[in-house]
Write an enzyme that holds these catalytic residues in place. Structure first.
Site, PDB file in Angstrom:
ATOM      1  N   ILE A  68       0.830  -1.226   0.000  1.00 37.24           N
ATOM      2  CA  ILE A  68       0.000   0.000   0.000  1.00 37.24           C
ATOM      3  C   ILE A  68       0.860   1.270   0.000  1.00 37.24           C
ATOM      4  N   ALA A  88      -2.044  -3.096   7.712  1.00 41.65           N
ATOM      5  CA  ALA A  88      -1.255  -2.439   8.757  1.00 41.65           C
ATOM      6  C   ALA A  88      -0.281  -3.433   9.365  1.00 41.65           C
ATOM      7  N   THR A 145      -8.270   1.856  15.613  1.00 42.11           N
ATOM      8  CA  THR A 145      -8.267   1.060  16.844  1.00 42.11           C
ATOM      9  C   THR A 145      -8.532   1.900  18.092  1.00 42.11           C
ATOM     10  N   ASP A 146      -9.039   1.239  19.128  1.00 40.83           N
ATOM     11  CA  ASP A 146      -9.235   1.912  20.427  1.00 40.83           C
ATOM     12  C   ASP A 146      -7.906   2.338  21.050  1.00 40.83           C
ATOM     13  N   GLU A 147      -6.801   1.716  20.573  1.00 45.52           N
ATOM     14  CA  GLU A 147      -5.505   2.022  21.196  1.00 45.52           C
ATOM     15  C   GLU A 147      -5.095   3.477  21.013  1.00 45.52           C
ATOM     16  N   TYR A 187       3.061   1.405  17.877  1.00 49.48           N
ATOM     17  CA  TYR A 187       1.934   0.967  17.030  1.00 49.48           C
ATOM     18  C   TYR A 187       0.777   1.966  17.142  1.00 49.48           C
ATOM     19  N   ALA A 188       0.366   2.258  18.370  1.00 47.89           N
ATOM     20  CA  ALA A 188      -0.785   3.146  18.562  1.00 47.89           C
ATOM     21  C   ALA A 188      -0.496   4.543  18.011  1.00 47.89           C
ATOM     22  N   LYS A 196      -1.009   4.527  14.321  1.00 51.80           N
ATOM     23  CA  LYS A 196      -2.438   4.502  13.969  1.00 51.80           C
ATOM     24  C   LYS A 196      -3.069   5.882  14.213  1.00 51.80           C
ATOM     25  N   LYS A 243      -1.220 -12.761  18.794  1.00 46.93           N
ATOM     26  CA  LYS A 243      -2.127 -12.013  19.652  1.00 46.93           C
ATOM     27  C   LYS A 243      -2.596 -12.912  20.799  1.00 46.93           C
ATOM     28  N   ASN A 250      -7.148  -9.894  31.508  1.00 48.58           N
ATOM     29  CA  ASN A 250      -6.453 -10.973  30.786  1.00 48.58           C
ATOM     30  C   ASN A 250      -6.466 -12.298  31.550  1.00 48.58           C
ATOM     31  N   HIS A 275       2.710  -0.816  28.887  1.00 53.64           N
ATOM     32  CA  HIS A 275       1.493  -1.630  28.727  1.00 53.64           C
ATOM     33  C   HIS A 275       0.237  -0.877  29.188  1.00 53.64           C
TER      34      HIS A 275
HETATM   35  P1  NAD Z   1      -3.195  -8.519  10.712  1.00 50.27           P
HETATM   36  O1  NAD Z   1      -1.816  -8.260  11.198  1.00 50.27           O
HETATM   37  O2  NAD Z   1      -3.815  -9.847  10.939  1.00 50.27           O
HETATM   38  O3  NAD Z   1      -3.289  -8.238   9.139  1.00 50.27           O
HETATM   39  C1  NAD Z   1      -2.678  -7.151   8.522  1.00 50.27           C
HETATM   40  C2  NAD Z   1      -2.579  -7.466   7.027  1.00 50.27           C
HETATM   41  O4  NAD Z   1      -1.987  -6.334   6.376  1.00 50.27           O
HETATM   42  C3  NAD Z   1      -1.701  -8.683   6.702  1.00 50.27           C
HETATM   43  O5  NAD Z   1      -2.363  -9.528   5.785  1.00 50.27           O
HETATM   44  C4  NAD Z   1      -0.448  -8.072   6.053  1.00 50.27           C
HETATM   45  O6  NAD Z   1       0.152  -8.922   5.091  1.00 50.27           O
HETATM   46  C5  NAD Z   1      -1.029  -6.813   5.432  1.00 50.27           C
HETATM   47  N1  NAD Z   1      -0.019  -5.769   5.205  1.00 50.27           N
HETATM   48  C6  NAD Z   1       0.927  -5.339   6.089  1.00 50.27           C
HETATM   49  N2  NAD Z   1       1.668  -4.376   5.510  1.00 50.27           N
HETATM   50  C7  NAD Z   1       1.177  -4.176   4.260  1.00 50.27           C
HETATM   51  C8  NAD Z   1       1.511  -3.309   3.204  1.00 50.27           C
HETATM   52  N3  NAD Z   1       2.533  -2.431   3.319  1.00 50.27           N
HETATM   53  N4  NAD Z   1       0.789  -3.365   2.065  1.00 50.27           N
HETATM   54  C9  NAD Z   1      -0.227  -4.259   1.926  1.00 50.27           C
HETATM   55  N5  NAD Z   1      -0.582  -5.116   2.905  1.00 50.27           N
HETATM   56  C10 NAD Z   1       0.101  -5.076   4.057  1.00 50.27           C
HETATM   57  O7  NAD Z   1      -4.071  -7.359  11.362  1.00 50.27           O
HETATM   58  P2  NAD Z   1      -5.624  -7.290  11.700  1.00 50.27           P
HETATM   59  O8  NAD Z   1      -5.817  -7.710  13.105  1.00 50.27           O
HETATM   60  O9  NAD Z   1      -6.377  -7.922  10.624  1.00 50.27           O
HETATM   61  O10 NAD Z   1      -5.853  -5.712  11.664  1.00 50.27           O
HETATM   62  C11 NAD Z   1      -6.381  -5.062  10.516  1.00 50.27           C
HETATM   63  C12 NAD Z   1      -6.640  -3.607  10.851  1.00 50.27           C
HETATM   64  O11 NAD Z   1      -7.569  -3.543  11.938  1.00 50.27           O
HETATM   65  C13 NAD Z   1      -5.406  -2.853  11.310  1.00 50.27           C
HETATM   66  O12 NAD Z   1      -5.434  -1.560  10.779  1.00 50.27           O
HETATM   67  C14 NAD Z   1      -5.535  -2.795  12.818  1.00 50.27           C
HETATM   68  O13 NAD Z   1      -4.931  -1.652  13.340  1.00 50.27           O
HETATM   69  C15 NAD Z   1      -7.046  -2.727  12.973  1.00 50.27           C
HETATM   70  N6  NAD Z   1      -7.575  -3.224  14.242  1.00 50.27           N
HETATM   71  C16 NAD Z   1      -7.284  -4.486  14.674  1.00 50.27           C
HETATM   72  C17 NAD Z   1      -7.843  -4.937  15.876  1.00 50.27           C
HETATM   73  C18 NAD Z   1      -7.572  -6.330  16.384  1.00 50.27           C
HETATM   74  O14 NAD Z   1      -7.925  -6.626  17.532  1.00 50.27           O
HETATM   75  N7  NAD Z   1      -6.992  -7.224  15.610  1.00 50.27           N
HETATM   76  C19 NAD Z   1      -8.646  -4.096  16.625  1.00 50.27           C
HETATM   77  C20 NAD Z   1      -8.912  -2.810  16.165  1.00 50.27           C
HETATM   78  C21 NAD Z   1      -8.371  -2.394  14.966  1.00 50.27           C
HETATM   79  O1  TDX Z   2       1.753 -13.155  25.245  1.00 47.16           O
HETATM   80  C1  TDX Z   2       0.959 -12.265  25.599  1.00 47.16           C
HETATM   81  N1  TDX Z   2       0.680 -12.128  26.918  1.00 47.16           N
HETATM   82  C2  TDX Z   2      -0.152 -11.164  27.411  1.00 47.16           C
HETATM   83  O2  TDX Z   2      -0.380 -11.098  28.628  1.00 47.16           O
HETATM   84  C3  TDX Z   2       0.331 -11.363  24.667  1.00 47.16           C
HETATM   85  C4  TDX Z   2       0.603 -11.463  23.205  1.00 47.16           C
HETATM   86  C5  TDX Z   2      -0.504 -10.394  25.176  1.00 47.16           C
HETATM   87  N2  TDX Z   2      -0.730 -10.282  26.505  1.00 47.16           N
HETATM   88  C6  TDX Z   2      -1.626  -9.204  26.992  1.00 47.16           C
HETATM   89  C7  TDX Z   2      -1.282  -7.815  26.509  1.00 47.16           C
HETATM   90  C8  TDX Z   2      -2.636  -7.149  26.421  1.00 47.16           C
HETATM   91  O3  TDX Z   2      -3.007  -6.655  27.697  1.00 47.16           O
HETATM   92  O4  TDX Z   2      -2.916  -9.475  26.432  1.00 47.16           O
HETATM   93  C9  TDX Z   2      -3.579  -8.276  26.046  1.00 47.16           C
HETATM   94  C10 TDX Z   2      -3.880  -8.329  24.551  1.00 47.16           C
HETATM   95  O5  TDX Z   2      -2.636  -8.261  23.874  1.00 47.16           O
HETATM   96  P1  TDX Z   2      -2.541  -8.317  22.269  1.00 47.16           P
HETATM   97  O6  TDX Z   2      -3.267  -9.521  21.789  1.00 47.16           O
HETATM   98  O7  TDX Z   2      -1.113  -8.129  21.901  1.00 47.16           O
HETATM   99  O8  TDX Z   2      -3.446  -7.082  21.856  1.00 47.16           O
HETATM  100  P2  TDX Z   2      -3.356  -5.517  22.247  1.00 47.16           P
HETATM  101  O9  TDX Z   2      -1.996  -5.117  22.587  1.00 47.16           O
HETATM  102  O10 TDX Z   2      -4.451  -5.259  23.239  1.00 47.16           O
HETATM  103  O11 TDX Z   2      -3.733  -4.879  20.810  1.00 47.16           O
HETATM  104  C11 TDX Z   2      -4.772  -5.467  20.017  1.00 47.16           C
HETATM  105  O12 TDX Z   2      -5.946  -4.744  20.041  1.00 47.16           O
HETATM  106  C12 TDX Z   2      -6.019  -3.543  19.343  1.00 47.16           C
HETATM  107  C13 TDX Z   2      -4.305  -5.650  18.560  1.00 47.16           C
HETATM  108  O13 TDX Z   2      -3.073  -6.325  18.543  1.00 47.16           O
HETATM  109  C14 TDX Z   2      -4.205  -4.355  17.853  1.00 47.16           C
HETATM  110  O14 TDX Z   2      -3.855  -4.557  16.502  1.00 47.16           O
HETATM  111  C15 TDX Z   2      -5.519  -3.670  17.931  1.00 47.16           C
HETATM  112  O15 TDX Z   2      -5.408  -2.401  17.382  1.00 47.16           O
END
Ligand code: NAD
Ligand code: TDX
Length: 348
Positions: A62, A85, A128-130, A152-153, A156, A191, A252, A279
Site C-alpha cells: 500500500i 497495517a 483502533t481503540d488504542e 503501534y498506537a 495509527k 495475539k 487478561n 502496557h
Molecule cells: P493482521 O496483522 O492480521 O493483518 C494485517 C494485514 O496487512 C496482513 O495480511 C499483512 O500482510 C497486510 N499488510 C501489512 N503491511 C502491508 C503493506 N505495506 N501493504 C499491503 N498489505 C500489508 O491485522 P488485523 O488484526 O487484521 O488488523 C487489521 C486492521 O484492523 C489494522 O489496521 C488494525 O490496526 C485494525 N484493528 C485491529 C484490531 C484487532 O484486535 N486485531 C482491533 C482494532 C483495529
Molecule cells: O503473550 C501475551 N501475553 C499477554 O499477557 C500477549 C501477546 C498479550 N498479553 C496481553 C497484553 C494485552 O493486555 O494481552 C492483552 C492483549 O494483547 P494483544 O493480543 O497483543 O493485543 P493488544 O496489545 O491489546 O492490541 C490489540 O488490540 C487492538 C491488537 O493487537 C491491535 O492490533 C488492535 O489495534
C-alpha cells in the site's frame, strides 16, 4: 460498489472480504483484495474466493504510490477499506520502522490515490481503540483526544490524523472506525487469544504479562465486520469517527481462565512473565454513536470464544504452518528469556 480491501489476507481483512462477498450480489460488483503478504498475511485464507468472478487478489504494497494509483484507476474503484497495517504492539516496540512505512505512509498513499479518482465515494480507515491510550475510568467517546502509548498506537493515531486532514482539506469522503480488541477465526497466533489457544492445545506455557490484570474490551470479528459494512452505508461528509465495541471488558487473567477451561488444560500452564513496556492498563470504548445509527453486536463473548477455540482445534494445519519457520525465531526472541525467568505467581 467497486471495492478495494487492503490487508485482505490478514485477520480482519479475510473476515471482512468474506462478509462483503456474502452480502447480496448487487451490493458488490467488484472486490479487489490487496495484500503485501507480510508475515501476517496468508493467501490461503482467500484462495477459495478466486472462483467468484467479482473477486481479484493483488499482491502489492500500500506504500507503493504507482501501484496503488494504477489499481484504483484501472479498477474504477469507488470505495476503499484500509485494513492493511503492521498490527502487533510488541513488534512495534522492537522496531517501529515498518509501522511508520505501512501505517502512516501507506495510508497517505491510499488517501492520495482516492483523492485523484473521480467519483470516489468512500474511504474507510480501520483504526483502533488504542489511539485513545489507557483509560482509567469511563469509556472513550469519539471526541476524546488521542493519547497513544505504543509506537503501534502512535502510528495509527498519525494515520487517523491524516485521514481527517484529507477530509477537511480536500473534501475526501473519508471516515474512521475505531474498534476494540477482536477475536475469532484467522487471527495470527501472536495475539493473546490465538497464542494462548494454540499453545494450550499443544500443552505449552501461556505467558501472561505482568500481573495479568490488564483489561481489554473484546468483540467478535464478525461483529466488527458487520459494523464496517454498516458504516459504508451511512451518510457521512468525511472526517467522522465511529467507535466499534461490544462494551465487554475482561481482565487478561479471566480470558486465560476461560481458554484453559474450554481446552480442559491445567492452570499450571500459566506463566507470569515480565510486562510489556508502556502496557496500557485498560481499554474501554463507548459505542453509543454507532448503536444509535442502527448497528449492534450479536455475539456473546463466552459463546464466541468457545467457537473460536473450536475453530483453532479444527484448523491445526492452518496455524501449525504459521508457527513453524520464522515464527519460531520470533517466539524465542520475544518469549525465550522471559519464559526462562517466569513464575507461577503474578508480577507486582
Ligand atoms: P493482521 O496483522 O492480521 O493483518 C494485517 C494485514 O496487512 C496482513 O495480511 C499483512 O500482510 C497486510 N499488510 C501489512 N503491511 C502491508 C503493506 N505495506 N501493504 C499491503 N498489505 C500489508 O491485522 P488485523 O488484526 O487484521 O488488523 C487489521 C486492521 O484492523 C489494522 O489496521 C488494525 O490496526 C485494525 N484493528 C485491529 C484490531 C484487532 O484486535 N486485531 C482491533 C482494532 C483495529
Ligand atoms: O503473550 C501475551 N501475553 C499477554 O499477557 C500477549 C501477546 C498479550 N498479553 C496481553 C497484553 C494485552 O493486555 O494481552 C492483552 C492483549 O494483547 P494483544 O493480543 O497483543 O493485543 P493488544 O496489545 O491489546 O492490541 C490489540 O488490540 C487492538 C491488537 O493487537 C491491535 O492490533 C488492535 O489495534
Amino acid at each position: 460498489m467497486r471495492l478495494v480491501v487492503t490487508g485482505a489476507a490478514g485477520f480482519i481483512g479475510t473476515n471482512f472480504v468474506r462478509h462483503a462477498l456474502a452480502r447480496s450480489a448487487d451490493a458488490v460488483s467488484r472486490l479487489v483484495a490487496v495484500d503485501l503478504l507480510t508475515y501476517a498475511g496468508n493467501y490461503a485464507n482467500l484462495a477459495d474466493l478466486e472462483a467468484d468472478p467479482r473477486f481479484r487478489f493483488v499482491r502489492a504494497d500500500i506504500a507503493d504510490r504507482d501501484a496503488m494509483a494504477t489499481l484504483v484507476d484501472e479498477e474504477a474503484v469507488d470505495t476503499l477499506v484500509n485494513c492493511a497495517a503492521e498490527t502487533h504492539v510488541d513488534r512495534s516496540i522492537a522496531d517501529h520502522s515498518p509501522f511508520v512505512t505501512t501505517n502512516v505512509e501507506g495510508t497517505l498513499v491510499l488517501l492520495e490515490a482516492a483523492r485523484q479518482r473521480t467519483g470516489f465515494r468512500r474511504f474507510l480507515q480501520v483504526s483502533t481503540d488504542e489511539v485513545y491510550g489507557s483509560i482509567s475510568a469511563g469509556r472513550a467517546t469519539e471526541d476524546w483526544p488521542t493519547r497513544p502509548s505504543s509506537p503501534y498506537a502512535a502510528s495509527k493515531a498519525a494515520a487517523d490524523a491524516f485521514v481527517q486532514a484529507y477530509a477537511t482539506t480536500y473534501g475526501l469522503p473519508a471516515i474512521i472506525t475505531r474498534c476494540s480488541n477482536n477475536y475469532g477465526p484467522y487471527q495470527f497466533p501472536e495475539k493473546l487469544i490465538p497464542l494462548f489457544v494454540t499453545n494450550g492445545l499443544d500443552g505449552e506455557a501461556l505467558p501472561l504479562y505482568g500481573d495479568g490484570l490488564n483489561v481489554r474490551d473484546w468483540i467478535h470479528v464478525e461483529d466488527h465486520c458487520a459494523a464496517l459494512w454498516h458504516v459504508l452505508g451511512l451518510p457521512a461528509a468525511g472526517g467522522e469517527v465511529f467507535n466499534v465495541s461490544a462494551e465487554h471488558e475482561v481482565p487478561n487473567r479471566d480470558v486465560t481462565d476461560v481458554i484453559l477451561r474450554l481446552l480442559d488444560r491445567p492452570a499450571s500452564l500459566v506463566r507470569y512473565v515480565d510486562d510489556r513496556p508502556g502496557h496500557d492498563r485498560r481499554y474501554a470504548l463507548d459505542a453509543t454513536r454507532l448503536r444509535r445509527l442502527g448497528w449492534a453486536p450479536r455475539r456473546r463473548f463466552e459463546e464466541g470464544l468457545a467457537d473460536t477455540v473450536a475453530w483453532y482445534r479444527e484448523q491445526r494445519a492452518w496455524w501449525e504452518a504459521i508457527k513453524s519457520g520464522a515464527y519460531r525465531d520470533y517466539y524465542e526472541r520475544m518469549y525465550g528469556g522471559r519464559l526462562r525467568d517466569s513464575s507461577a505467581a503474578p508480577r507486582s
